[in-house]
Write an enzyme that holds these catalytic residues in place. Structure first.
Site, PDB file in Angstrom:
ATOM      1  N   MET A   1       0.802  -1.224   0.000  1.00 42.31           N
ATOM      2  CA  MET A   1       0.000   0.000   0.000  1.00 42.31           C
ATOM      3  C   MET A   1       0.837   1.278   0.000  1.00 42.31           C
ATOM      4  O   MET A   1       0.494   2.266   0.659  1.00 42.31           O
ATOM      5  CB  MET A   1      -0.959  -0.011   1.189  1.00 42.31           C
ATOM      6  CG  MET A   1      -1.853  -1.237   1.233  1.00 42.31           C
ATOM      7  SD  MET A   1      -2.796  -1.507  -0.296  1.00 42.31           S
ATOM      8  CE  MET A   1      -3.939  -0.130  -0.228  1.00 42.31           C
TER       9      MET A   1
ATOM     10  N   ASN B   1       2.506  -4.873 -10.501  1.00 42.21           N
ATOM     11  CA  ASN B   1       1.489  -4.632  -9.488  1.00 42.21           C
ATOM     12  C   ASN B   1       0.159  -5.209  -9.954  1.00 42.21           C
ATOM     13  O   ASN B   1      -0.101  -5.310 -11.155  1.00 42.21           O
ATOM     14  CB  ASN B   1       1.326  -3.128  -9.230  1.00 42.21           C
ATOM     15  CG  ASN B   1       0.333  -2.846  -8.115  1.00 42.21           C
ATOM     16  OD1 ASN B   1       0.385  -3.449  -7.043  1.00 42.21           O
ATOM     17  ND2 ASN B   1      -0.586  -1.925  -8.350  1.00 42.21           N
TER      18      ASN B   1
ATOM     19  N   HIS C   1      -4.099  -4.800  -9.382  1.00 45.65           N
ATOM     20  CA  HIS C   1      -5.075  -3.820  -8.900  1.00 45.65           C
ATOM     21  C   HIS C   1      -6.490  -4.327  -9.170  1.00 45.65           C
ATOM     22  O   HIS C   1      -6.766  -4.825 -10.266  1.00 45.65           O
ATOM     23  CB  HIS C   1      -4.860  -2.478  -9.605  1.00 45.65           C
ATOM     24  CG  HIS C   1      -5.715  -1.379  -9.057  1.00 45.65           C
ATOM     25  ND1 HIS C   1      -5.440  -0.755  -7.861  1.00 45.65           N
ATOM     26  CD2 HIS C   1      -6.862  -0.803  -9.545  1.00 45.65           C
ATOM     27  CE1 HIS C   1      -6.366   0.167  -7.626  1.00 45.65           C
ATOM     28  NE2 HIS C   1      -7.233   0.158  -8.629  1.00 45.65           N
TER      29      HIS C   1
END
Length: 201
Positions: free
Chosen positions: A87, A104, A106
């Site tokens: 985060m 990453n 998401h």
């Protein structure tokens, strides 16, 4: 096998999906966590993976914080980084050391609903479709080049919990698949480039 690290801040379910995937061309050598009390830390002990807890509150600035992480990554000879519920925005120190080698995941179809609480954002907006995105990391918030996406229907009866469960099921499959694809393609391209270079020589 390619040495890699997973960064996580929370429960670690996506980290676990990566660690337990047996067909990846990499080994997870390190878990980096910025939350000393995060559940992922105890889970990592069962995976027999070294944990590096790096609390940003103990550093004077972001550069010093990331430099401490970078020192550990170099010690472990890490070549790739996979963010799995980490985060924090990645800063220049790590981006410059790992150009296009940080991925990453998401929980939305980017560029829609970037940032925190993407699932809540989707429900508030009343969209009919959300999903999962895997992308390269750049200096922005969820703005890097998209590698893979998969849609998930948003039902009229969905709550944050029910939609999160369906999205997470996709995440746990798509992230390892995408890591395998990217690493395999990158290594193949690197190998071809080396062969061409050798012929030129």
């Amino acid at each position: 096998m390619i040495p890699a690290a997973v960064f996580a801040s929370g429960s670690g379910s996506n980290a676990e999906a990566i660690v337990e995937e047996s067909h990846l061309p990499c080994t997870i050598e390190l878990l980096v966590c910025d939350k000393p009390a995060a559940p992922v830390i105890s889970r990592a002990k069962h995976w027999n993976i070294e944990v590096f807890v790096c609390d940003p509150k103990t550093f004077p600035n972001k550069q010093a914080y990331e430099q401490a992480i970078l020192t550990k990554l170099r010690e472990k000879q890490i070549e790739w980084i996979f963010l799995a519920g980490y985060m924090r925005l990645i800063g220049p120190t790590l981006l410059e050391a790992y150009p296009e080698r940080i991925l990453n995941i998401h929980p939305s179809l980017l560029p829609a609903f970037a940032g925190k609480d993407a699932i809540g954002q989707a429900l508030t907006a009343g969209v009919k479709v959300s999903g999962v995105t895997i992308h390269f990391v750049d200096a922005g918030m969820d703005t890097g080049s998209i590698i893979a996406q998969e849609a998930v229907r948003v039902l009229e009866t969905d709550t944050n919990q029910t939609l999160h469960q369906r999205i997470q099921a996709i995440e746990h499959r798509l992230y390892p698949e995408t890591i395998r694809y990217i690493l395999t393609e990158r290594e193949r391209n690197d190998s071809n480039a080396t062969s061409v270079d050798q012929r030129i020589r």
